[in-house]
Design a protein around this motif. Structure first.
Motif, PDB file in Angstrom:
ATOM      1  N   GLU A 135      -9.134  -5.293  24.835  1.00  0.00           N
ATOM      2  CA  GLU A 135      -9.599  -4.056  24.220  1.00  0.00           C
ATOM      3  C   GLU A 135      -8.473  -3.506  23.362  1.00  0.00           C
ATOM      4  O   GLU A 135      -7.341  -3.370  23.825  1.00  0.00           O
ATOM      5  CB  GLU A 135      -9.987  -3.030  25.281  1.00  0.00           C
ATOM      6  CG  GLU A 135     -10.486  -1.727  24.682  1.00  0.00           C
ATOM      7  CD  GLU A 135     -10.787  -0.685  25.733  1.00  0.00           C
ATOM      8  OE1 GLU A 135     -11.944  -0.633  26.184  1.00  0.00           O
ATOM      9  OE2 GLU A 135      -9.857   0.066  26.098  1.00  0.00           O
ATOM     10  N   PHE A 136      -8.771  -3.227  22.118  1.00  0.00           N
ATOM     11  CA  PHE A 136      -7.810  -2.665  21.179  1.00  0.00           C
ATOM     12  C   PHE A 136      -8.284  -1.275  20.773  1.00  0.00           C
ATOM     13  O   PHE A 136      -9.442  -1.096  20.389  1.00  0.00           O
ATOM     14  CB  PHE A 136      -7.688  -3.540  19.923  1.00  0.00           C
ATOM     15  CG  PHE A 136      -6.996  -4.845  20.160  1.00  0.00           C
ATOM     16  CD1 PHE A 136      -5.658  -4.999  19.819  1.00  0.00           C
ATOM     17  CD2 PHE A 136      -7.664  -5.925  20.717  1.00  0.00           C
ATOM     18  CE1 PHE A 136      -5.008  -6.213  20.032  1.00  0.00           C
ATOM     19  CE2 PHE A 136      -7.019  -7.129  20.941  1.00  0.00           C
ATOM     20  CZ  PHE A 136      -5.689  -7.273  20.595  1.00  0.00           C
ATOM     21  N   ARG A 137      -7.386  -0.298  20.862  1.00  0.00           N
ATOM     22  CA  ARG A 137      -7.660   1.054  20.421  1.00  0.00           C
ATOM     23  C   ARG A 137      -6.845   1.290  19.152  1.00  0.00           C
ATOM     24  O   ARG A 137      -5.614   1.120  19.165  1.00  0.00           O
ATOM     25  CB  ARG A 137      -7.289   2.054  21.516  1.00  0.00           C
ATOM     26  CG  ARG A 137      -8.222   1.918  22.734  1.00  0.00           C
ATOM     27  CD  ARG A 137      -7.724   2.622  23.979  1.00  0.00           C
ATOM     28  NE  ARG A 137      -6.372   2.312  24.393  1.00  0.00           N
ATOM     29  CZ  ARG A 137      -5.982   1.182  25.000  1.00  0.00           C
ATOM     30  NH1 ARG A 137      -6.867   0.232  25.254  1.00  0.00           N
ATOM     31  NH2 ARG A 137      -4.731   1.001  25.356  1.00  0.00           N
ATOM     32  N   VAL A 138      -7.543   1.633  18.074  1.00  0.00           N
ATOM     33  CA  VAL A 138      -6.879   1.753  16.777  1.00  0.00           C
ATOM     34  C   VAL A 138      -7.270   3.048  16.076  1.00  0.00           C
ATOM     35  O   VAL A 138      -8.282   3.667  16.394  1.00  0.00           O
ATOM     36  CB  VAL A 138      -7.206   0.547  15.857  1.00  0.00           C
ATOM     37  CG1 VAL A 138      -6.787  -0.769  16.494  1.00  0.00           C
ATOM     38  CG2 VAL A 138      -8.685   0.505  15.503  1.00  0.00           C
ATOM     39  N   LYS A 139      -6.427   3.415  15.146  1.00  0.00           N
ATOM     40  CA  LYS A 139      -6.701   4.545  14.249  1.00  0.00           C
ATOM     41  C   LYS A 139      -6.827   3.966  12.852  1.00  0.00           C
ATOM     42  O   LYS A 139      -6.071   3.081  12.478  1.00  0.00           O
ATOM     43  CB  LYS A 139      -5.573   5.568  14.311  1.00  0.00           C
ATOM     44  CG  LYS A 139      -5.828   6.802  13.452  1.00  0.00           C
ATOM     45  CD  LYS A 139      -4.812   7.878  13.753  1.00  0.00           C
ATOM     46  CE  LYS A 139      -5.051   9.123  12.934  1.00  0.00           C
ATOM     47  NZ  LYS A 139      -6.198   9.891  13.368  1.00  0.00           N
ATOM     48  N   LEU A 140      -7.781   4.470  12.106  1.00  0.00           N
ATOM     49  CA  LEU A 140      -7.952   4.038  10.726  1.00  0.00           C
ATOM     50  C   LEU A 140      -7.306   5.038   9.785  1.00  0.00           C
ATOM     51  O   LEU A 140      -7.502   6.249   9.926  1.00  0.00           O
ATOM     52  CB  LEU A 140      -9.446   3.944  10.384  1.00  0.00           C
ATOM     53  CG  LEU A 140      -9.984   2.552  10.175  1.00  0.00           C
ATOM     54  CD1 LEU A 140      -9.762   1.686  11.370  1.00  0.00           C
ATOM     55  CD2 LEU A 140     -11.405   2.586   9.765  1.00  0.00           C
ATOM     56  N   ARG A 141      -6.524   4.519   8.873  1.00  0.00           N
ATOM     57  CA  ARG A 141      -5.969   5.328   7.783  1.00  0.00           C
ATOM     58  C   ARG A 141      -6.949   5.225   6.634  1.00  0.00           C
ATOM     59  O   ARG A 141      -7.437   4.149   6.330  1.00  0.00           O
ATOM     60  CB  ARG A 141      -4.604   4.793   7.336  1.00  0.00           C
ATOM     61  CG  ARG A 141      -3.528   4.852   8.382  1.00  0.00           C
ATOM     62  CD  ARG A 141      -2.219   4.279   7.876  1.00  0.00           C
ATOM     63  NE  ARG A 141      -2.383   2.939   7.345  1.00  0.00           N
ATOM     64  CZ  ARG A 141      -2.066   2.573   6.099  1.00  0.00           C
ATOM     65  NH1 ARG A 141      -1.533   3.413   5.275  1.00  0.00           N
ATOM     66  NH2 ARG A 141      -2.260   1.349   5.692  1.00  0.00           N
ATOM     67  N   GLU A 142      -7.212   6.299   5.988  1.00  0.00           N
ATOM     68  CA  GLU A 142      -8.125   6.283   4.849  1.00  0.00           C
ATOM     69  C   GLU A 142      -7.368   6.123   3.531  1.00  0.00           C
ATOM     70  O   GLU A 142      -7.962   5.998   2.486  1.00  0.00           O
ATOM     71  CB  GLU A 142      -8.996   7.530   4.832  1.00  0.00           C
ATOM     72  CG  GLU A 142      -9.999   7.558   5.968  1.00  0.00           C
ATOM     73  CD  GLU A 142     -11.057   6.464   5.906  1.00  0.00           C
ATOM     74  OE1 GLU A 142     -11.466   6.061   4.803  1.00  0.00           O
ATOM     75  OE2 GLU A 142     -11.458   6.001   6.981  1.00  0.00           O
ATOM     76  N   ASP A 143      -6.030   6.115   3.555  1.00  0.00           N
ATOM     77  CA  ASP A 143      -5.239   5.968   2.329  1.00  0.00           C
ATOM     78  C   ASP A 143      -4.969   4.482   2.094  1.00  0.00           C
ATOM     79  O   ASP A 143      -3.884   4.009   2.261  1.00  0.00           O
ATOM     80  CB  ASP A 143      -3.930   6.738   2.432  1.00  0.00           C
ATOM     81  CG  ASP A 143      -3.104   6.324   3.643  1.00  0.00           C
ATOM     82  OD1 ASP A 143      -1.962   6.776   3.745  1.00  0.00           O
ATOM     83  OD2 ASP A 143      -3.603   5.522   4.471  1.00  0.00           O
ATOM     84  N   HIS A 144      -5.973   3.766   1.669  1.00  0.00           N
ATOM     85  CA  HIS A 144      -5.916   2.314   1.559  1.00  0.00           C
ATOM     86  C   HIS A 144      -5.503   1.811   0.177  1.00  0.00           C
ATOM     87  O   HIS A 144      -5.562   0.626  -0.081  1.00  0.00           O
ATOM     88  CB  HIS A 144      -7.258   1.695   1.967  1.00  0.00           C
ATOM     89  CG  HIS A 144      -8.380   2.134   1.081  1.00  0.00           C
ATOM     90  ND1 HIS A 144      -8.977   3.343   1.235  1.00  0.00           N
ATOM     91  CD2 HIS A 144      -8.978   1.525   0.042  1.00  0.00           C
ATOM     92  CE1 HIS A 144      -9.932   3.465   0.326  1.00  0.00           C
ATOM     93  NE2 HIS A 144      -9.956   2.378  -0.404  1.00  0.00           N
ATOM     94  N   GLU A 145      -5.107   2.665  -0.711  1.00  0.00           N
ATOM     95  CA  GLU A 145      -4.729   2.196  -2.045  1.00  0.00           C
ATOM     96  C   GLU A 145      -3.500   1.372  -2.006  1.00  0.00           C
ATOM     97  O   GLU A 145      -2.536   1.418  -1.455  1.00  0.00           O
ATOM     98  CB  GLU A 145      -4.548   3.368  -3.007  1.00  0.00           C
ATOM     99  CG  GLU A 145      -5.897   3.823  -3.535  1.00  0.00           C
ATOM    100  CD  GLU A 145      -6.315   5.146  -2.944  1.00  0.00           C
ATOM    101  OE1 GLU A 145      -5.624   6.148  -3.112  1.00  0.00           O
ATOM    102  OE2 GLU A 145      -7.366   5.173  -2.304  1.00  0.00           O
TER     103      GLU A 145
END
Length: 145
Positions: A135-145
């Motif tokens: 099980e992996f718990r992750v956060k997504l960054r929305e600054d993908h440029e």
């Protein structure tokens, strides 16, 4: 070497979404991981030692399986925007050279307001036996440029 990575955004993810990849485990992969980590426990690098203890061959490191699962997180789903917050792994059956492993990742939880995603990975061998749960718990960054 495969280097292409996906870059999924939070609004592209849904609970139940899946991604897979397969890996052929060989002695070279196990030896390379042992060299990388410094974990040269005889169960991983000494076949006579492993056989004398009831195994058919050397064992792949559990951490190797977790590292291979991490490939799905960082390269496929969610991909580039992922920051690992934590992970847990269970190793249910031994993995030996010659095994072909299928890693199947499934999104099990989304907290959109906090950009949090939980991905569960089931690892099975060529006999369709489950050898690991992760099980992996992750956060997504929305600054993908």
């Amino acid at each position: 070497m495969e280097t292409e990575s996906k870059c999924l955004l939070l609004d592209e993810l849904v609970v139940g979404q899946t991604a897979t990849h397969s890996v052929s485990v060989d002695a070279s992969l196990i030896d390379t991981f042992a060299d990388l980590t410094g974990d040269h426990h005889p169960l991983h690098v000494d076949k006579p030692y492993a056989v004398a203890r009831g195994f058919q061959d050397v064992l792949a490191h559990g951490a190797l399986l977790t590292s291979l699962g991490s490939k799905l997180i960082g390269m496929d789903m969610p991909g580039l925007n992922t920051i690992l917050l934590g992970q847990t792994s269970e190793y249910l059956k031994p993995v030996f050279p010659g095994d072909v492993l299928l890693f199947r990742a499934t999104i099990s939880y989304l907290k959109r307001s906090l950009c949090l995603v939980t991905v569960e990975i089931e690892v099975s061998n060529q006999c369709k036996e489950v050898v690991s749960h992760q099980e992996f718990r992750v956060k997504l960054r929305e600054d993908h440029e």
